[in-house]
Motif scaffolding. Structure first.
Motif, PDB file in Angstrom:
ATOM      1  N   GLY A 209     -58.817  21.813 100.155  1.00 41.03           N
ATOM      2  CA  GLY A 209     -59.696  20.740 100.619  1.00 41.03           C
ATOM      3  C   GLY A 209     -60.500  20.197  99.455  1.00 41.03           C
ATOM      4  O   GLY A 209     -60.974  20.955  98.609  1.00 41.03           O
ATOM      5  N   SER A 210     -60.657  18.874  99.440  1.00 41.71           N
ATOM      6  CA  SER A 210     -61.231  18.236  98.256  1.00 41.71           C
ATOM      7  C   SER A 210     -62.374  17.280  98.584  1.00 41.71           C
ATOM      8  O   SER A 210     -62.503  16.786  99.702  1.00 41.71           O
ATOM      9  N   VAL A 236     -64.203  17.611 101.895  1.00 41.82           N
ATOM     10  CA  VAL A 236     -63.760  18.715 102.757  1.00 41.82           C
ATOM     11  C   VAL A 236     -64.406  20.002 102.258  1.00 41.82           C
ATOM     12  O   VAL A 236     -64.190  20.424 101.125  1.00 41.82           O
ATOM     13  N   ARG A 237     -65.202  20.616 103.125  1.00 41.74           N
ATOM     14  CA  ARG A 237     -65.973  21.794 102.734  1.00 41.74           C
ATOM     15  C   ARG A 237     -65.294  23.102 103.103  1.00 41.74           C
ATOM     16  O   ARG A 237     -65.575  24.138 102.505  1.00 41.74           O
ATOM     17  N   THR A 238     -64.455  23.078 104.141  1.00 51.17           N
ATOM     18  CA  THR A 238     -63.942  24.340 104.675  1.00 51.17           C
ATOM     19  C   THR A 238     -62.659  24.108 105.447  1.00 51.17           C
ATOM     20  O   THR A 238     -62.531  23.095 106.156  1.00 51.17           O
ATOM     21  N   ILE A 239     -61.679  24.986 105.271  1.00 57.62           N
ATOM     22  CA  ILE A 239     -60.383  24.870 105.950  1.00 57.62           C
ATOM     23  C   ILE A 239     -59.896  26.263 106.358  1.00 57.62           C
ATOM     24  O   ILE A 239     -60.278  27.273 105.755  1.00 57.62           O
ATOM     25  N   SER A 250     -59.945  21.767 109.615  1.00 64.64           N
ATOM     26  CA  SER A 250     -60.666  21.323 108.419  1.00 64.64           C
ATOM     27  C   SER A 250     -61.951  20.629 108.852  1.00 64.64           C
ATOM     28  O   SER A 250     -62.007  20.016 109.926  1.00 64.64           O
ATOM     29  N   ALA A 251     -62.980  20.742 108.007  1.00 64.29           N
ATOM     30  CA  ALA A 251     -64.283  20.186 108.391  1.00 64.29           C
ATOM     31  C   ALA A 251     -65.071  19.765 107.154  1.00 64.29           C
ATOM     32  O   ALA A 251     -64.802  20.208 106.036  1.00 64.29           O
ATOM     33  N   SER A 252     -66.076  18.923 107.412  1.00 64.64           N
ATOM     34  CA  SER A 252     -66.806  18.253 106.337  1.00 64.64           C
ATOM     35  C   SER A 252     -68.155  17.814 106.877  1.00 64.64           C
ATOM     36  O   SER A 252     -68.709  18.451 107.759  1.00 64.64           O
ATOM     37  N   VAL A 280     -65.384  27.157 108.708  1.00 66.12           N
ATOM     38  CA  VAL A 280     -64.528  27.304 109.897  1.00 66.12           C
ATOM     39  C   VAL A 280     -63.574  28.460 109.633  1.00 66.12           C
ATOM     40  O   VAL A 280     -63.067  28.610 108.515  1.00 66.12           O
ATOM     41  N   GLU A 281     -63.345  29.294 110.641  1.00 66.86           N
ATOM     42  CA  GLU A 281     -62.350  30.356 110.461  1.00 66.86           C
ATOM     43  C   GLU A 281     -61.706  30.745 111.790  1.00 66.86           C
ATOM     44  O   GLU A 281     -62.384  31.066 112.756  1.00 66.86           O
TER      45      GLU A 281
END
Length: 314
Positions: A209-210, A236-239, A250-252, A280-281
């Motif tokens: 994620g970028s 994108v902070r977390t995948i 994916s989240a932001s 997110v997990e």
């Protein structure tokens, strides 16, 4: 052939309050029965999650850090051992049954990333000064240190533990051999910094994620990008991949979490959220997705909650 998506639209989220400030990190243990949350309030908490249970959930507080708990991860082979990385320069190992800290290592900087080698033997820790430390878990002592001359963000091993990935502020993924940490490849992954990385549990892919708002999916054996996911508009902070490797979340700062089909690239569901997401997990055994962000109450104070999506009733 019409794909038959998992019926996400009939599922609900539950809220888990307890922290006094925002939650930075959520992680499931290896058998999916416990979830840990790490917070700016300097604590971690461990929650026993019953997929069909209702009512009050018991949690244990892990107290001892003197700064924010930025990331945490569970021992991949032991359902009750958890490691936390904090801005107080320490890494701690805890027993989730007693809530006691069993090991502590004092490192050289503010720790922001932590991940276990898949066999549970080593921990990798990244700090704000772009330094990587490898800890031997049994002795809980550093066995390797390396400072990089570029911004290092999230870090990960492949599922065999023979390859180590660094995401960088230059938009690259650095691929290193493990344990030598010799460079194998530099992947020009994105046009802006790469913030996060997730390894598909089946071992076929990894995703990045970028800051360019894209998630790229890479074939791990060819080290080639096979597709991108384009639904988010913010960095994108977390995948996270789900346990079957079929879906990626994916989240932001967008006010939804995107869930897409890995093979088609199509969105199958979006979970609305009220704030930018930090973590997110997916559960390693079922389609429960934990997520935590910068939620605030009506007085603009941190809510200190996380949520889990995937329950049949709210």
């Amino acid at each position: 052939m019409e794909e038959n998506p998992f019926p996400f639209k009939n599922l609900h989220s539950r809220e888990y309050p307890g922290h006094k400030k925002k939650v930075h990190s959520v992680a499931w243990n290896c058998n999916g029965t416990k979830l840990a949350s790490g917070s700016v309030d300097q604590t971690a908490r461990v929650w026993q999650i019953e997929p069909h249970g209702h009512g009050k959930v018991k949690d244990i507080e892990l107290k001892g850090h003197t700064d924010s708990v930025d990331q945490l991860c569970w021992d991949p082979k032991h359902a009750d051992l958890i490691a936390t990385a904090s801005g107080d320069k320490t890494v701690r190992l805890w027993d989730a049954r007693s809530g006691k800290c069993s090991q502590q290592a004092e490192l050289s900087g503010e720790n922001i990333n932590i991940t276990y080698k898949p066999d549970g033997s080593h921990l990798a820790v990244g700090n704000r000064d772009d330094e990587l430390t490898i800890l031997d878990v049994r002795k809980f002592k550093p066995i390797h240190k390396r400072k990089f001359n570029y911004e290092v963000n999230e870090i990960a091993w492949n599922i065999t533990g023979e390859v180590f990935f660094l995401t960088t502020g230059n938009g690259t993924v650095e691929v290193l051999a493990y344990p030598s940490l010799q460079p194998m490849d530099t992947l020009m992954a994105h046009t802006a910094g790469c913030y996060c990385i997730a390894i598909d549990p089946i071992g076929r892919y990894f995703a990045v994620g970028s800051a360019d708002s894209l998630v790229s999916l890479w074939d791990i054996s060819e080290m080639l990008c096979v597709r991108t996911f384009t639904k988010l508009e913010w960095p994108v902070r977390t995948i996270s991949f789900n346990h079957t490797g079929e879906y990626i979340a994916s989240a932001s700062e967008d006010l939804f979490i995107d869930i897409s089909n890995v093979e088609t690239g199509r969105t199958v569901h979006q979970i609305p959220c009220r704030a930018a997401m930090n973590s997110v997990e997916w559960n390693p055994k079922s389609n429960l997705l934990a997520y935590a962000g910068d939620d605030k109450n009506k007085y603009q104070a941190d809510e200190g909650v996380f949520r889990i999506f995937g329950f049949e009733s709210a």
